[in-house]
Enzyme design. Structure first.
Site, PDB file in Angstrom:
ATOM      1  N   ARG A  40      61.920  66.266  60.008  1.00  0.00           N
ATOM      2  CA  ARG A  40      62.834  66.197  61.153  1.00  0.00           C
ATOM      3  C   ARG A  40      62.565  67.295  62.185  1.00  0.00           C
ATOM      4  O   ARG A  40      62.943  67.157  63.345  1.00  0.00           O
ATOM      5  CB  ARG A  40      64.285  66.314  60.674  1.00  0.00           C
ATOM      6  CG  ARG A  40      64.726  65.180  59.756  1.00  0.00           C
ATOM      7  CD  ARG A  40      66.208  65.278  59.481  1.00  0.00           C
ATOM      8  NE  ARG A  40      66.653  64.347  58.473  1.00  0.00           N
ATOM      9  CZ  ARG A  40      66.966  63.068  58.707  1.00  0.00           C
ATOM     10  NH1 ARG A  40      66.845  62.574  59.932  1.00  0.00           N
ATOM     11  NH2 ARG A  40      67.395  62.288  57.724  1.00  0.00           N
ATOM     12  N   GLY A 142      58.157  67.822  36.521  1.00  0.00           N
ATOM     13  CA  GLY A 142      57.414  68.710  35.639  1.00  0.00           C
ATOM     14  C   GLY A 142      57.474  70.142  36.113  1.00  0.00           C
ATOM     15  O   GLY A 142      58.180  70.463  37.075  1.00  0.00           O
ATOM     16  N   LYS A 197      67.690  70.606  34.148  1.00  0.00           N
ATOM     17  CA  LYS A 197      67.120  71.927  33.836  1.00  0.00           C
ATOM     18  C   LYS A 197      67.443  72.953  34.915  1.00  0.00           C
ATOM     19  O   LYS A 197      67.460  74.160  34.639  1.00  0.00           O
ATOM     20  CB  LYS A 197      65.613  71.828  33.604  1.00  0.00           C
ATOM     21  CG  LYS A 197      64.817  71.219  34.764  1.00  0.00           C
ATOM     22  CD  LYS A 197      64.394  72.221  35.803  1.00  0.00           C
ATOM     23  CE  LYS A 197      63.815  71.541  37.003  1.00  0.00           C
ATOM     24  NZ  LYS A 197      63.416  72.495  38.064  1.00  0.00           N
ATOM     25  N   ASN A 262      66.346  78.028  41.755  1.00  0.00           N
ATOM     26  CA  ASN A 262      67.565  78.078  40.943  1.00  0.00           C
ATOM     27  C   ASN A 262      67.645  79.373  40.137  1.00  0.00           C
ATOM     28  O   ASN A 262      68.716  79.972  40.004  1.00  0.00           O
ATOM     29  CB  ASN A 262      67.617  76.856  40.023  1.00  0.00           C
ATOM     30  CG  ASN A 262      67.783  75.572  40.806  1.00  0.00           C
ATOM     31  OD1 ASN A 262      68.874  75.243  41.257  1.00  0.00           O
ATOM     32  ND2 ASN A 262      66.684  74.845  40.996  1.00  0.00           N
TER      33      ASN A 262
END
Length: 345
Positions: A40, A142, A197, A262
């Site tokens: 964008r 993965g 995860k 994360n």
């Protein structure tokens, strides 16, 4: 599709100009496919066009000449043999639904997004199936840190699809000297592992910031694997999937690498930042934050035992002291070490 040097050359489109989408687009381009990278941001597209670099998400990495940036969604997907979708989960459905009318009949759709749609609790593959029911679909997941892939560090991933032909074609399209693609028919398990995860990466980042010992972090990662597989199997996944790259492989890297968004969110919260400050500091979407609330609520609804999810939820959304993670790990049932080994699952 055209032929070059005896190998098939495809028209490939990647929707989303973030780090992983760019890395996958560049691999396909290096493998002699004609690649369009849709985004964008006009500034980002011009940067790629002029400097052959995605300075915002992959600074310092040269992009192949076969990769062309685009701001026009219709022209980007029209005529594409393969469309990879790499936009954040909250925008996934809107982008896919906007794209579908322009797809060629033979186009195959592959999700690169690890996440769960809010409210519906649907995975990205399920959104693809709903929006494009006549097209073959797959997912890639993965231990894939985009910056390492861009550096040509040896990495591996999993393509999951009910279609063996699609799995094989993606393996051939993306495999190279530094990037290996494995196949798996358990699309639900692979995708669920990739989504869940992220929650445990936040837990691991917190633990590291608090100075927890190696034994503690090993216990957290191992019990995370038990917890996420217990949840996914209840929803229909194959437990064996969690022993592969999409499960234990991805969990290890995302729970231990400072390149993991994360993990860094958890680390910054452990250092005392608020959630909003931590997200602003990393500058990219951390899917685990969105996934945490959804998995917590679904586990409560189904009565699935997930002490680490419950502890992290309490810290982030209920202002419980961070030490709750440790107490959640050390309390509760004295369960079997490895689940699914006996009939009494």
């Amino acid at each position: 599709m055209s032929e070059s040097s005896g190998n098939p050359s495809y028209q490939v489109t990647v929707l989303g100009g973030g780090s992983f989408g760019t890395a996958i687009a560049n691999i396909a381009a290096m493998n002699n496919h004609n690649v369009t990278l849709w985004m964008r941001s006009e500034k980002q597209a011009e940067d790629i066009r002029q400097n052959r670099e995605n300075a915002r998400y992959l600074p310092g990495y040269q992009l192949h000449k076969n990769l062309t940036p685009s701001l026009d969604l219709k022209s980007a997907v029209s005529g594409a043999d393969y469309v990879f979708v790499a936009v954040p989960s909250k925008a996934f459905r809107a982008v896919v639904e906007e794209s579908v009318p322009y797809l060629a009949d033979h186009a195959r759709l592959i999700s690169l997004t690890k996440g769960i749609e809010p409210h519906s609790f649907k995975l990205m593959s399920q959104i693809l199936q709903e929006a494009a029911p006549t097209h073959e679909i797959g997912v890639i997941s993965g231990p894939n840190l985009a910056k390492e892939i861009a550096e040509n560090q040896i990495s591996a991933t999993v393509v999951a699809s009910y279609s063996q032909a699609l799995r094989q074609s993606i393996q051939e399209m993306l495999s190279c000297g530094s990037f290996r693609v494995y196949g798996n028919p358990d699309i639900y398990g692979v995708e669920m592992a990739g989504a869940i995860k992220n929650i445990y990466a936040i837990v691991s980042g917190l633990a590291t910031a608090l100075g927890m010992a190696d034994n503690t972090r090993a216990a957290i990662i191992t019990r995370s694997l038990a917890e996420m597989s217990r949840f996914a199997v209840r929803l229909g996944a194959n437990p064996m999937t969690f022993l592969g790259l999409a499960g234990v492989g991805d969990l290890i890297v995302t729970c231990s690498s400072k390149l993991s968004r994360n993990y860094r969110v958890g680390y910054y919260i452990g250092e005392g930042l608020t959630l909003k400050q931590a997200i602003k500091k990393i500058g990219e979407t951390a899917e685990g934050i969105n996934t945490l609330r959804m998995v917590h609520d679904k586990a409560a609804e189904l009565g699935i035992y997930m002490p680490l999810v419950k502890g992290l939820f309490s810290i982030i959304y209920e202002d419980m002291p961070i030490e709750a993670i440790a107490s959640k790990l050390m309390s509760g049932d004295l369960a079997q070490d490895v689940e699914f080994m006996s009939a009494g699952i």
